[in-house]
Design a protein around this motif. Structure first.
Motif, short mmCIF file in Angstrom:
data_model
loop_
_atom_site.label_atom_id
_atom_site.label_comp_id
_atom_site.label_asym_id
_atom_site.label_seq_id
_atom_site.Cartn_x
_atom_site.Cartn_y
_atom_site.Cartn_z
N GLY A 50 5.94 17.95 -13.78
CA GLY A 50 7.48 18.46 -13.92
C GLY A 50 8.30 18.62 -12.77
N GLY A 51 7.89 17.68 -11.58
CA GLY A 51 8.63 17.78 -10.67
C GLY A 51 9.17 16.31 -10.23
N ARG A 52 9.79 15.98 -9.04
CA ARG A 52 9.94 14.89 -8.56
C ARG A 52 9.95 14.69 -6.94
N ILE A 53 10.07 13.59 -6.60
CA ILE A 53 9.83 13.18 -5.16
C ILE A 53 11.10 12.75 -4.52
N ARG A 54 11.57 13.38 -3.36
CA ARG A 54 12.80 13.04 -2.77
C ARG A 54 12.19 12.23 -1.31
N LEU A 55 12.77 11.31 -1.01
CA LEU A 55 12.12 10.53 0.41
C LEU A 55 13.21 11.09 1.39
N ARG A 56 12.61 11.26 2.74
CA ARG A 56 13.19 11.70 3.76
C ARG A 56 13.02 10.80 5.00
N ASP A 57 14.08 10.12 5.44
CA ASP A 57 14.19 9.26 6.75
C ASP A 57 13.22 7.98 6.36
N PRO A 58 13.72 7.29 5.12
CA PRO A 58 12.79 5.97 4.87
C PRO A 58 13.45 4.74 5.78
N ASP A 59 12.45 3.91 5.99
CA ASP A 59 13.13 2.78 6.87
C ASP A 59 13.79 1.92 5.77
N PRO A 60 15.02 1.48 6.08
CA PRO A 60 15.61 0.30 5.26
C PRO A 60 14.60 -0.52 4.46
N ALA A 119 0.65 -1.27 -0.07
CA ALA A 119 0.00 -0.05 0.21
C ALA A 119 0.81 1.44 -0.10
N VAL A 120 1.95 1.30 0.87
CA VAL A 120 2.74 2.60 0.76
C VAL A 120 3.63 2.58 -0.61
N VAL A 121 3.91 1.35 -0.93
CA VAL A 121 4.71 1.57 -2.30
C VAL A 121 3.80 2.00 -3.61
N ASP A 122 2.62 1.71 -3.32
CA ASP A 122 1.39 2.09 -4.32
C ASP A 122 1.23 3.62 -4.16
N VAL A 123 1.35 4.09 -3.09
CA VAL A 123 0.97 5.32 -2.86
C VAL A 123 2.03 6.30 -3.20
N LEU A 124 3.32 5.78 -2.90
CA LEU A 124 4.59 6.30 -3.27
C LEU A 124 4.73 6.52 -4.89
N ALA A 125 4.38 5.38 -5.57
CA ALA A 125 4.58 5.30 -6.84
C ALA A 125 3.51 6.25 -7.55
N ARG A 126 2.26 6.31 -7.11
CA ARG A 126 1.32 7.33 -7.76
C ARG A 126 1.74 8.77 -7.35
N MET A 127 2.29 9.08 -6.21
CA MET A 127 2.79 10.45 -5.86
C MET A 127 3.79 10.69 -6.80
N GLN A 128 4.75 9.66 -7.02
CA GLN A 128 6.10 10.26 -8.18
C GLN A 128 5.45 10.38 -9.65
N LEU A 129 4.45 9.62 -9.74
CA LEU A 129 3.94 9.88 -11.29
C LEU A 129 3.26 11.23 -11.24
N THR A 130 2.59 11.67 -10.31
CA THR A 130 1.92 13.00 -10.33
C THR A 130 3.00 13.91 -10.22
N ALA A 131 4.06 13.66 -9.28
CA ALA A 131 5.15 14.96 -9.63
C ALA A 131 5.57 15.10 -10.74
N GLY A 179 11.28 -2.39 -8.10
CA GLY A 179 11.84 -1.78 -9.49
C GLY A 179 11.60 -0.06 -9.30
N LEU A 180 11.05 0.46 -8.15
CA LEU A 180 10.86 1.78 -8.24
C LEU A 180 12.20 2.45 -7.57
N ALA A 181 12.58 3.63 -8.35
CA ALA A 181 13.76 4.27 -7.73
C ALA A 181 13.51 5.44 -7.27
N PHE A 182 13.79 5.75 -5.87
CA PHE A 182 13.51 7.07 -5.55
C PHE A 182 14.78 7.80 -4.99
N GLU A 183 14.94 9.00 -5.09
CA GLU A 183 16.05 9.81 -4.48
C GLU A 183 15.64 10.00 -2.92
#
Length: 128
Positions: A79-89, A63-75, A99-103
């Motif tokens: 014309g923007g992008r998503i950067r993650l802060r304090d992600p759990d390993p 569920a978290v992966v799905d939300v983040l993927a849709r947020m990245q697509l929206t960004a 297969g999702l790459a986030f900064e």
């Protein structure tokens, strides 16, 4: 002599990204609201990067992966992008597994040494 604060909006550096704190636990039902938040933050800052603080999203799952993927697509569409802060390993591992790459904040750029790392110099190396 002292100067007071001027009325109006505070001056924000154009390189300062907008921050969006994701509350936990995140469910798929929150996707439309969070995507709207991403669009709004990008519109406020004129594009660029939205930093998503994911420290409190709860246990990583699809569920978290799905939300983040849709947020990245929206960004990206805005014309923007998503950067993650304090992600759990475990979340980083799960994102990599699907297969999702986030900064990630504080992560060295690809090909760059990690912060605080110095290159060693061998004796006998010519000075540049």
């Amino acid at each position: 002599m002292s100067s007071g604060t001027l009325p109006g909006l505070p001056i924000v550096d154009a390189t300062t990204p907008a921050v969006l704190v994701l509350p936990g636990p995140v469910t798929r039902d929150e996707t439309p609201r969070l995507c709207a938040e991403v669009r709004a933050r990008l519109a406020e800052t004129g594009g660029g990067t939205v930093v998503c603080d994911v420290a409190g999203v709860g246990p990583p799952g699809l569920a978290v992966v799905d939300v983040l993927a849709r947020m990245q697509l929206t960004a990206r569409r805005a014309g923007g992008r998503i950067r993650l802060r304090d992600p759990d390993p475990a979340l980083c591992a799960l994102l990599g597994l699907v297969g999702l790459a986030f900064e990630v904040e504080g992560q060295a750029e690809e090909g760059e040494p990690a912060g605080g790392v110095e290159e060693a110099v061998e004796s006998g190396d010519p000075a540049l």
